[in-house]
Design a protein around this motif. Structure first.
Motif, PDB file in Angstrom:
ATOM      1  N   ALA A  67       4.381  -3.909 -35.229  1.00 18.48           N
ATOM      2  CA  ALA A  67       4.288  -5.480 -35.118  1.00 18.48           C
ATOM      3  C   ALA A  67       4.530  -6.096 -33.996  1.00 18.48           C
ATOM      4  CB  ALA A  67       5.616  -6.010 -36.190  1.00 18.48           C
ATOM      5  N   LEU A  68       4.019  -7.108 -33.315  1.00 18.52           N
ATOM      6  CA  LEU A  68       4.158  -7.752 -31.913  1.00 18.52           C
ATOM      7  C   LEU A  68       5.511  -7.988 -32.006  1.00 18.52           C
ATOM      8  CD1 LEU A  68       2.351  -9.001 -29.832  1.00 18.52           C
ATOM      9  CD2 LEU A  68       2.663 -10.972 -30.838  1.00 18.52           C
ATOM     10  N   ASP A  69       6.098  -7.631 -30.904  1.00 21.68           N
ATOM     11  CA  ASP A  69       7.325  -8.380 -30.460  1.00 21.68           C
ATOM     12  C   ASP A  69       7.511  -9.969 -30.521  1.00 21.68           C
ATOM     13  OD1 ASP A  69       9.749  -9.041 -28.763  1.00 21.68           O
ATOM     14  OD2 ASP A  69       9.824  -7.038 -28.159  1.00 21.68           O
ATOM     15  N   LYS A  70       8.496 -10.180 -31.259  1.00 19.93           N
ATOM     16  CA  LYS A  70       8.625 -11.615 -31.439  1.00 19.93           C
ATOM     17  C   LYS A  70       8.782 -12.559 -30.143  1.00 19.93           C
ATOM     18  CE  LYS A  70      13.469 -11.955 -32.946  1.00 19.93           C
ATOM     19  NZ  LYS A  70      14.298 -12.321 -34.173  1.00 19.93           N
ATOM     20  N   ASN A  71       9.242 -11.737 -29.109  1.00 21.67           N
ATOM     21  CA  ASN A  71       9.311 -12.275 -27.732  1.00 21.67           C
ATOM     22  C   ASN A  71       7.902 -12.536 -27.029  1.00 21.67           C
ATOM     23  OD1 ASN A  71      12.225 -13.331 -28.174  1.00 21.67           O
ATOM     24  ND2 ASN A  71      12.505 -11.019 -28.002  1.00 21.67           N
ATOM     25  N   THR A  72       6.913 -12.007 -27.656  1.00 24.03           N
ATOM     26  CA  THR A  72       5.926 -11.750 -26.974  1.00 24.03           C
ATOM     27  C   THR A  72       4.649 -12.480 -27.429  1.00 24.03           C
ATOM     28  OG1 THR A  72       6.399  -9.451 -26.265  1.00 24.03           O
ATOM     29  CG2 THR A  72       4.160 -10.212 -25.830  1.00 24.03           C
ATOM     30  N   ARG A  73       3.816 -13.122 -26.525  1.00 22.98           N
ATOM     31  CA  ARG A  73       2.711 -14.037 -27.365  1.00 22.98           C
ATOM     32  C   ARG A  73       1.540 -12.892 -27.511  1.00 22.98           C
ATOM     33  NH1 ARG A  73       2.923 -19.483 -27.285  1.00 22.98           N
ATOM     34  NH2 ARG A  73       0.807 -19.589 -27.112  1.00 22.98           N
ATOM     35  N   TYR A 121       5.031  -4.230 -28.681  1.00 19.59           N
ATOM     36  CA  TYR A 121       5.104  -4.164 -29.986  1.00 19.59           C
ATOM     37  C   TYR A 121       6.356  -3.332 -30.533  1.00 19.59           C
ATOM     38  CZ  TYR A 121       0.024  -5.337 -29.960  1.00 19.59           C
ATOM     39  OH  TYR A 121      -0.995  -6.041 -29.697  1.00 19.59           O
ATOM     40  N   VAL A 122       6.914  -3.726 -31.362  1.00 22.04           N
ATOM     41  CA  VAL A 122       8.139  -2.954 -32.307  1.00 22.04           C
ATOM     42  C   VAL A 122       7.508  -2.340 -33.507  1.00 22.04           C
ATOM     43  CG1 VAL A 122       9.775  -4.405 -30.973  1.00 22.04           C
ATOM     44  CG2 VAL A 122       8.909  -4.945 -33.145  1.00 22.04           C
ATOM     45  N   GLN A 125      13.502  -7.530 -37.805  1.00 23.30           N
ATOM     46  CA  GLN A 125      13.501  -6.422 -36.992  1.00 23.30           C
ATOM     47  C   GLN A 125      12.931  -6.282 -35.739  1.00 23.30           C
ATOM     48  OE1 GLN A 125      12.226  -2.950 -39.460  1.00 23.30           O
ATOM     49  NE2 GLN A 125      12.039  -4.529 -41.208  1.00 23.30           N
ATOM     50  N   GLY A 126      12.875  -7.758 -35.326  1.00 26.79           N
ATOM     51  CA  GLY A 126      12.449  -8.161 -33.845  1.00 26.79           C
ATOM     52  C   GLY A 126      10.953  -8.101 -33.583  1.00 26.79           C
ATOM     53  N   GLY A 127      10.213  -7.978 -34.779  1.00 26.62           N
ATOM     54  CA  GLY A 127       8.782  -8.355 -34.804  1.00 26.62           C
ATOM     55  C   GLY A 127       8.246  -9.562 -35.435  1.00 26.62           C
ATOM     56  N   ILE A 128       6.868  -9.673 -35.416  1.00 24.88           N
ATOM     57  CA  ILE A 128       6.309 -10.898 -35.971  1.00 24.88           C
ATOM     58  C   ILE A 128       4.936 -10.589 -36.359  1.00 24.88           C
ATOM     59  CG2 ILE A 128       5.774 -11.906 -33.560  1.00 24.88           C
ATOM     60  CD1 ILE A 128       6.061 -14.428 -34.960  1.00 24.88           C
ATOM     61  N   LEU A 129       4.704 -10.900 -37.579  1.00 21.04           N
ATOM     62  CA  LEU A 129       3.428 -10.455 -38.046  1.00 21.04           C
ATOM     63  C   LEU A 129       2.320 -11.737 -38.026  1.00 21.04           C
ATOM     64  CD1 LEU A 129       4.407  -8.663 -41.359  1.00 21.04           C
ATOM     65  CD2 LEU A 129       3.680  -7.617 -38.958  1.00 21.04           C
ATOM     66  N   SER A 130       0.897 -11.541 -37.864  1.00 20.85           N
ATOM     67  CA  SER A 130       0.255 -12.791 -37.950  1.00 20.85           C
ATOM     68  C   SER A 130      -0.579 -12.545 -39.305  1.00 20.85           C
ATOM     69  CB  SER A 130      -0.888 -12.250 -36.935  1.00 20.85           C
ATOM     70  OG  SER A 130      -1.761 -11.071 -37.420  1.00 20.85           O
ATOM     71  N   THR A 131      -1.360 -13.653 -39.840  1.00 15.53           N
ATOM     72  CA  THR A 131      -1.755 -13.627 -41.306  1.00 15.53           C
ATOM     73  C   THR A 131      -2.716 -12.276 -41.317  1.00 15.53           C
ATOM     74  OG1 THR A 131      -1.796 -16.025 -41.348  1.00 15.53           O
ATOM     75  CG2 THR A 131      -3.080 -14.990 -42.591  1.00 15.53           C
ATOM     76  N   ARG A 132      -3.276 -12.045 -40.166  1.00 13.64           N
ATOM     77  CA  ARG A 132      -4.327 -10.911 -40.363  1.00 13.64           C
ATOM     78  C   ARG A 132      -3.477  -9.395 -40.504  1.00 13.64           C
ATOM     79  NH1 ARG A 132      -5.895  -8.187 -34.709  1.00 13.64           N
ATOM     80  NH2 ARG A 132      -3.857  -7.905 -35.136  1.00 13.64           N
ATOM     81  N   ASP A 133      -2.458  -9.643 -40.070  1.00 14.97           N
ATOM     82  CA  ASP A 133      -1.261  -8.199 -40.136  1.00 14.97           C
ATOM     83  C   ASP A 133      -1.290  -8.321 -41.698  1.00 14.97           C
ATOM     84  OD1 ASP A 133      -1.117  -7.389 -37.658  1.00 14.97           O
ATOM     85  OD2 ASP A 133       0.527  -8.778 -37.298  1.00 14.97           O
ATOM     86  N   VAL A 134      -0.842  -9.360 -42.289  1.00 15.66           N
ATOM     87  CA  VAL A 134      -0.408  -9.271 -43.666  1.00 15.66           C
ATOM     88  C   VAL A 134      -1.578  -8.979 -44.491  1.00 15.66           C
ATOM     89  CG1 VAL A 134       0.448 -10.489 -45.602  1.00 15.66           C
ATOM     90  CG2 VAL A 134       1.259 -10.695 -43.416  1.00 15.66           C
ATOM     91  N   ALA A 135      -2.891  -9.431 -44.225  1.00 13.12           N
ATOM     92  CA  ALA A 135      -4.044  -9.478 -44.831  1.00 13.12           C
ATOM     93  C   ALA A 135      -4.507  -7.715 -44.740  1.00 13.12           C
ATOM     94  CB  ALA A 135      -5.196 -10.206 -44.389  1.00 13.12           C
ATOM     95  N   LEU A 136      -4.115  -7.200 -43.483  1.00 10.37           N
ATOM     96  CA  LEU A 136      -4.540  -5.839 -43.547  1.00 10.37           C
ATOM     97  C   LEU A 136      -3.720  -4.937 -44.604  1.00 10.37           C
ATOM     98  CD1 LEU A 136      -5.429  -5.207 -39.565  1.00 10.37           C
ATOM     99  CD2 LEU A 136      -7.050  -5.119 -41.493  1.00 10.37           C
ATOM    100  N   LEU A 137      -2.410  -5.106 -44.238  1.00  7.25           N
ATOM    101  CA  LEU A 137      -1.386  -4.485 -45.215  1.00  7.25           C
ATOM    102  C   LEU A 137      -1.755  -4.581 -46.774  1.00  7.25           C
ATOM    103  CD1 LEU A 137       1.694  -5.385 -43.283  1.00  7.25           C
ATOM    104  CD2 LEU A 137       0.826  -3.177 -43.390  1.00  7.25           C
ATOM    105  N   LEU A 138      -2.266  -5.927 -47.023  1.00 10.13           N
ATOM    106  CA  LEU A 138      -2.239  -6.244 -48.524  1.00 10.13           C
ATOM    107  C   LEU A 138      -3.849  -6.151 -49.101  1.00 10.13           C
ATOM    108  CD1 LEU A 138      -0.071  -9.417 -49.299  1.00 10.13           C
ATOM    109  CD2 LEU A 138       0.384  -6.809 -49.544  1.00 10.13           C
ATOM    110  N   LEU A 139      -4.740  -5.724 -47.908  1.00 12.80           N
ATOM    111  CA  LEU A 139      -6.455  -5.678 -48.230  1.00 12.80           C
ATOM    112  C   LEU A 139      -6.788  -6.805 -48.737  1.00 12.80           C
ATOM    113  CD1 LEU A 139      -6.715  -1.808 -49.222  1.00 12.80           C
ATOM    114  CD2 LEU A 139      -7.055  -2.834 -46.842  1.00 12.80           C
ATOM    115  N   ARG A 140      -6.580  -7.746 -48.332  1.00 12.10           N
ATOM    116  CA  ARG A 140      -6.986  -9.050 -48.766  1.00 12.10           C
ATOM    117  C   ARG A 140      -7.465 -10.118 -47.628  1.00 12.10           C
ATOM    118  NH1 ARG A 140      -6.117  -6.773 -52.702  1.00 12.10           N
ATOM    119  NH2 ARG A 140      -5.148  -7.463 -54.722  1.00 12.10           N
ATOM    120  N   ASP A 141      -8.315 -10.881 -47.968  1.00 12.11           N
ATOM    121  CA  ASP A 141      -8.878 -11.843 -46.934  1.00 12.11           C
ATOM    122  C   ASP A 141      -7.980 -12.770 -46.354  1.00 12.11           C
ATOM    123  OD1 ASP A 141     -10.160 -14.807 -46.184  1.00 12.11           O
ATOM    124  OD2 ASP A 141     -11.818 -13.094 -46.141  1.00 12.11           O
TER     125      ASP A 141
END
Length: 249
Positions: free
Chosen positions: A70-76, A84-85, A124-140
């Protein structure tokens, strides 16, 4: 004998994938005469308690979980120096299976799962985008976004994701929400940061930009001029001006 509902018959066996059920089955198979169902359950729970203490979840992956960078939550996400973490995310839990066997709609469980993995990544120090979640769930991504919004409305909360914390994408603006809490409701910025799942740095940045806009606006009401001086987008400036007008009324 009462017939089990269809949802129970369909999903109950999925519980056998999880560690607690594996331990219970071990005692049932190896010591069938020594331990009954209740004792097997209590032993499994006690062993899990001991195991959790010796091996924290961060050091292992359980059934239903995945490892994700995941992208480090302190990183844009737009930064050239983003980092990443590794985070462990629970896509399916034993509680999800229990709810399915009880007839809970899959859509409700999916919304909760989206909220869970967003919170897990952030803790855990990371942050997910909607795209990340969509990839993990295989959804749009748009479908995932709508489910997240539904969850937030139902539970009156804001879930941590890049669109909210890093001001990326076309999600609902959160600057106004944060500034209203601080400027209008007179709340402590640190408390607001916690309430809205924002870093203190982000909240301080919004406040800094707000005061820049307010100072210039007191001398010149022209939005184009404020835009040139601050380099902020006109859309953002208008949001700040709405709060300034509200504060002055």
């Amino acid at each position: 004998m009462i017939k089990k509902p269809h949802c129970f018959n369909r999903y109950n066996s999925a519980n056998q994938r999880f560690l607690k059920a594996v331990i219970e089955n071990f005692f049932a198979r190896e010591f069938p005469r020594f331990f009954g169902p209740i004792m097997r359950k209590k032993l499994a729970e006690q062993l899990l308690f001991i195991f959790e203490g010796l091996y924290p979840q961060k050091s292992r992956i359980e059934p239903g979980q995945v490892l994700w960078n995941a992208l480090d939550k302190n990183t844009r996400a737009t930064s050239t120096k983003r980092s990443y973490v590794p985070v462990v995310l629970t896509l399916v839990s034993s509680q999800d299976i229990d709810k399915l066997t009880q007839g809970t709609p899959m859509l409700e469980i999916t919304r909760s799962a989206i909220a869970r993995i967003l919170k897990e990544a952030y803790s855990q120090g990371g942050i997910l985008s909607t795209r990340d979640v969509a990839l993990l769930l295989l959804r749009d991504p748009s479908y995932v976004s709508s489910l997240r919004i539904d969850y937030e409305k139902e539970h009156d909360c804001r879930l941590p994701h890049t669109g909210l914390l890093h001001d990326i994408g076309s999600g609902v603006s959160h600057k106004a929400l944060i500034l209203r809490k601080i400027i209008v409701e007179k709340k402590d910025p640190a408390d607001v940061a916690r309430e809205t799942n924002h870093s203190q740095k982000a909240v301080d940045r919004y406040l800094h930009d707000y005061h820049r806009v307010k100072t210039i606006y007191e001398h010149n009401h022209d939005i184009d001029f404020i835009h040139q001086v601050t380099a902020l987008s006109k859309h953002v400036i208008k949001q700040y001006l709405e709060i300034i007008d509200y504060e002055n009324n």
